[in-house]
Design a protein around this motif. Structure first.
Motif, PDB file in Angstrom:
ATOM      1  N   ALA A 124       0.843  -1.197   0.000  1.00 18.34           N
ATOM      2  CA  ALA A 124       0.000   0.000   0.000  1.00 18.34           C
ATOM      3  C   ALA A 124       0.875   1.242   0.000  1.00 18.34           C
ATOM      4  N   LYS A 125       0.476   2.252  -0.763  1.00 21.90           N
ATOM      5  CA  LYS A 125       1.193   3.511  -0.821  1.00 21.90           C
ATOM      6  C   LYS A 125       0.583   4.488   0.174  1.00 21.90           C
ATOM      7  N   LEU A 126       1.452   5.061   1.002  1.00 21.73           N
ATOM      8  CA  LEU A 126       1.018   6.011   2.013  1.00 21.73           C
ATOM      9  C   LEU A 126       1.839   7.286   1.849  1.00 21.73           C
ATOM     10  N   THR A 127       1.195   8.431   1.969  1.00 22.00           N
ATOM     11  CA  THR A 127       1.837   9.711   1.728  1.00 22.00           C
ATOM     12  C   THR A 127       1.928  10.498   3.029  1.00 22.00           C
ATOM     13  N   TRP A 128       3.165  10.906   3.366  1.00 24.40           N
ATOM     14  CA  TRP A 128       3.398  11.789   4.506  1.00 24.40           C
ATOM     15  C   TRP A 128       3.556  13.217   3.978  1.00 24.40           C
ATOM     16  N   ARG A 129       2.741  14.142   4.465  1.00 22.17           N
ATOM     17  CA  ARG A 129       2.828  15.548   4.054  1.00 22.17           C
ATOM     18  C   ARG A 129       2.918  16.416   5.310  1.00 22.17           C
ATOM     19  N   PHE A 148       1.664  16.663  10.637  1.00 27.85           N
ATOM     20  CA  PHE A 148       1.844  15.625   9.626  1.00 27.85           C
ATOM     21  C   PHE A 148       0.466  15.118   9.201  1.00 27.85           C
ATOM     22  N   LYS A 149       0.276  15.001   7.886  1.00 30.85           N
ATOM     23  CA  LYS A 149      -0.947  14.422   7.339  1.00 30.85           C
ATOM     24  C   LYS A 149      -0.570  13.123   6.631  1.00 30.85           C
ATOM     25  N   LEU A 150      -1.035  12.024   7.163  1.00 30.90           N
ATOM     26  CA  LEU A 150      -0.782  10.704   6.583  1.00 30.90           C
ATOM     27  C   LEU A 150      -2.029  10.287   5.815  1.00 30.90           C
ATOM     28  N   SER A 151      -1.935  10.268   4.497  1.00 32.60           N
ATOM     29  CA  SER A 151      -3.089   9.929   3.654  1.00 32.60           C
ATOM     30  C   SER A 151      -2.875   8.573   2.990  1.00 32.60           C
ATOM     31  N   PHE A 152      -3.993   7.881   2.742  1.00 32.49           N
ATOM     32  CA  PHE A 152      -3.951   6.516   2.203  1.00 32.49           C
ATOM     33  C   PHE A 152      -5.317   6.175   1.630  1.00 32.49           C
ATOM     34  N   ASP A 153      -5.362   5.106   0.853  1.00 36.65           N
ATOM     35  CA  ASP A 153      -6.626   4.634   0.284  1.00 36.65           C
ATOM     36  C   ASP A 153      -7.543   4.142   1.403  1.00 36.65           C
ATOM     37  N   ALA A 154      -8.837   4.354   1.215  1.00 39.91           N
ATOM     38  CA  ALA A 154      -9.810   4.004   2.250  1.00 39.91           C
ATOM     39  C   ALA A 154      -9.777   2.518   2.591  1.00 39.91           C
ATOM     40  N   HIS A 156      -7.330   0.680   3.022  1.00 45.51           N
ATOM     41  CA  HIS A 156      -6.191   0.337   3.875  1.00 45.51           C
ATOM     42  C   HIS A 156      -6.303   0.936   5.272  1.00 45.51           C
ATOM     43  N   LYS A 157      -7.466   1.414   5.636  1.00 42.73           N
ATOM     44  CA  LYS A 157      -7.623   2.082   6.929  1.00 42.73           C
ATOM     45  C   LYS A 157      -7.280   1.155   8.093  1.00 42.73           C
ATOM     46  N   ASP A 158      -7.816  -0.047   8.104  1.00 45.48           N
ATOM     47  CA  ASP A 158      -7.546  -0.969   9.205  1.00 45.48           C
ATOM     48  C   ASP A 158      -6.072  -1.340   9.267  1.00 45.48           C
ATOM     49  N   MET A 159      -5.455  -1.494   8.119  1.00 44.63           N
ATOM     50  CA  MET A 159      -4.040  -1.842   8.092  1.00 44.63           C
ATOM     51  C   MET A 159      -3.185  -0.712   8.646  1.00 44.63           C
ATOM     52  N   VAL A 160      -3.520   0.520   8.287  1.00 41.67           N
ATOM     53  CA  VAL A 160      -2.736   1.663   8.750  1.00 41.67           C
ATOM     54  C   VAL A 160      -2.843   1.815  10.260  1.00 41.67           C
ATOM     55  N   LEU A 161      -4.056   1.759  10.781  1.00 38.41           N
ATOM     56  CA  LEU A 161      -4.253   1.959  12.216  1.00 38.41           C
ATOM     57  C   LEU A 161      -3.794   0.766  13.041  1.00 38.41           C
ATOM     58  N   GLY A 162      -3.939  -0.433  12.503  1.00 35.26           N
ATOM     59  CA  GLY A 162      -3.614  -1.615  13.290  1.00 35.26           C
ATOM     60  C   GLY A 162      -2.203  -2.141  13.126  1.00 35.26           C
ATOM     61  N   SER A 163      -1.564  -1.843  11.979  1.00 34.13           N
ATOM     62  CA  SER A 163      -0.242  -2.409  11.716  1.00 34.13           C
ATOM     63  C   SER A 163       0.815  -1.351  11.409  1.00 34.13           C
TER      64      SER A 163
END
Length: 515
Positions: A124-129, A148-154, A156-163
């Motif tokens: 998954a691609k995640l963008t730090w701005r 910091f704004k960490l944006s990602f595809d909807a 991947h929400k569980d993956m971002v928050l949980g992993s």
């Protein structure tokens, strides 16, 4: 029954049409949402003009401050993004800084506000701005807080928050431990004073038996991974090591190697400088977690802290406190495994001594000293390690003779290391080490008897109480005597006074006098 007017009937039909249209729109929106979640990117989704899942983005905002305190997640994100910038080819502008006390290899890169960097995690691609958030109550640009704004595809929400975010925090913690500069603390007037620990000793450079080295490293690594075990068994998360052996066998170097291996700070406790058991407890409470408490020459420390019997008296029938022995052996034991030993966690306790036989058995039992490490005289394996570390020599014609001599004589690794460091010529250094062994066997070397003298040295005498400051009258008399001496007073009286001053200088403040 009254007849309804045409206007009322039209209004009623209008209300029913609006209600029906609202219901239809609500049902359509709900159906569209269900299809978007179940069938994204399919023909049906395209027919309903649904955007693909990748077009729907979620974001997590990580602000610099959490109330009045720094946000730990923001600090971790800044350190993690620094590692991404080093490998990012698409960031044209970055900031560089060097933390205080860090080496040139620890330069930190940081983003400028308005720039972004992309990370990839599990495909998954995640963008730090990074941006600035202007506080309404503050007008100055320098007072704006970073976000910091960490944006990602909807999807991947569980993956971002949980992993992903937990993995970022764990990696930053590991980085801080690797780059952390260990410190050395010493106690002075009831407080810890600190300096940077610059001892570069490692397990690869300490001259010791290979099997013993492996056993110590395995025991330390096992200790770090057994947090749950200590919690389940109800024990304090600590480990005790007794390092014993003749002088010059590398006990202090082994302590430094343990500190560098674990990245733990070292608290070097001078028991003779502790004025009471209460002060000892305060020093223990002020220690940080993930640290080493070191008591060197513990046999001498026990000598200055005798055990009291049931009547509160020492072994000679006197009160230990009356002789300025204010730290008792029971206080040391409570420090090792009493209730006060549970004031912190993930701690290593190390005692060193040249005379294990002089220690009270209460200090040696399991639970207090969990592992005994004997640092003996130099063997041939240790000699080869020293020769390889200092001169890169792995084989030499004199090795056979040296191996035979080491079976017959006792020599400390520090003595061998001194000969090896005396010259940059490898052959000459090995020859000097061989000469040391020959002289030791013949009993003609300059260091003969040195180790025996150190081993048979008695315990250190207790410190003398401080001498009270002289009264003003005494000071005035001393000044007058000095003036008379300068003007030609009695030379005998002046010599006696000078010798008395020298005697007081030799018997005044002493260092620890480690042997």
């Amino acid at each position: 029954m009254a007849m309804t007017s045409p206007n009322n009937r039209a209004l009623e039909r209008y209300k029913n049409a609006v209600t029906a249209a609202t219901s239809v729109v609500g049902a359509a929106m709900l159906l569209r949402r269900l299809i978007a979640d179940i069938l994204p990117g399919t023909a049906l989704g395209a027919l309903l003009l649904l955007p693909p899942a990748s077009a729907r983005r979620h974001a997590v905002l990580i602000e610099e401050f959490d109330g009045a305190l720094y946000n730990r997640v923001f600090l971790a994100a800044r350190a993690y993004v620094s590692t991404l910038l080093a490998a990012a080819p698409s960031v044209p502008l970055m900031k560089a800084s060097l933390p205080r006390g860090a080496g040139a290899e620890h330069v930190l890169l940081a983003m400028r506000p308005g720039t972004a960097v992309v990370d990839v995690f599990d495909g998954a691609k995640l963008t730090w701005r990074l941006s600035r958030k202007q506080d309404g109550r503050r007008r100055a640009a320098e007072d704006a807080r970073e976000v910091f704004k960490l944006s990602f595809d909807a999807q991947h929400k569980d993956m971002v928050l949980g992993s992903y975010l937990p993995a970022v925090m764990a990696r930053v913690e590991a980085m801080s431990q690797e780059q952390r500069q260990t410190k050395l603390y010493s106690n002075e007037w009831g407080k810890w004073r600190t300096v940077r620990l610059r001892n570069a000793s490692t397990f690869a450079t300490v001259a010791m038996d290979g099997a013993l080295r492996e056993a110590v490293v395995d025991d330390l690594d096992r200790f770090l991974t057994r947090k749950e075990y200590y919690q389940q068994t109800g024990r304090a998360w600590k480990r005790g090591y007794l390092i014993h052996g003749p002088p010059g066998t590398g006990k202090s170097s082994l302590v430094a190697a343990i500190s560098n291996h674990l990245h733990f700070d070292v608290y070097d406790l001078d028991v003779g400088g502790v004025r009471s058991n209460t002060e000892l407890r305060k020093l223990l409470i002020r220690m940080k977690n993930r640290s080493i408490l070191l008591v060197e020459d513990v046999d001498c420390a026990v000598t200055t802290a005798p055990r009291r019997d049931a009547n509160g008296e020492g072994p000679d029938g006197s009160n230990p406190a009356s002789k300025n022995h204010k730290v008792t052996l029971s206080g040391l034991l409570n420090m090792v495994d009493g209730l006060w030993s549970s004031s912190g966690h993930e701690r290593i306790l190390i005692f060193t001594t040249n005379h294990k036989d002089r220690l009270d058995q209460a200090l040696l039992r399991p639970g207090r000293m969990d592992m005994h490490v004997h640092m003996g005289y130099c063997g041939f394996v240790a000699f080869r390690e020293l020769a390889a570390n200092y001169h890169g020599v792995h084989d030499h014609p004199l090795f056979a003779e040296i191996e035979a001599l080491l079976r017959e004589v006792e020599v400390a690794p520090a003595e061998v290391a001194e000969r090896l460091l005396a010259t940059d010529d490898a052959d000459a250094a090995v020859e000097m080490a061989a000469k040391l062994l020959r002289d030791r066997k013949a009993g003609t070397g300059e260091d003969v008897g040195y180790i025996k003298q150190k081993l048979h040295a008695g315990p250190r005498r207790p410190r003398r109480p401080p001498v009270p400051a002289p009264r003003r009258g005494v000071v005035g008399a001393a000044r007058r005597a000095v003036l008379d001496e300068e003007m030609g007073g009695s030379s005998r009286r002046g010599q006696g006074r000078g010798s008395g001053t020298a005697r007081r200088g030799r018997g005044g403040v002493r260092g620890r006098g480690r042997r």
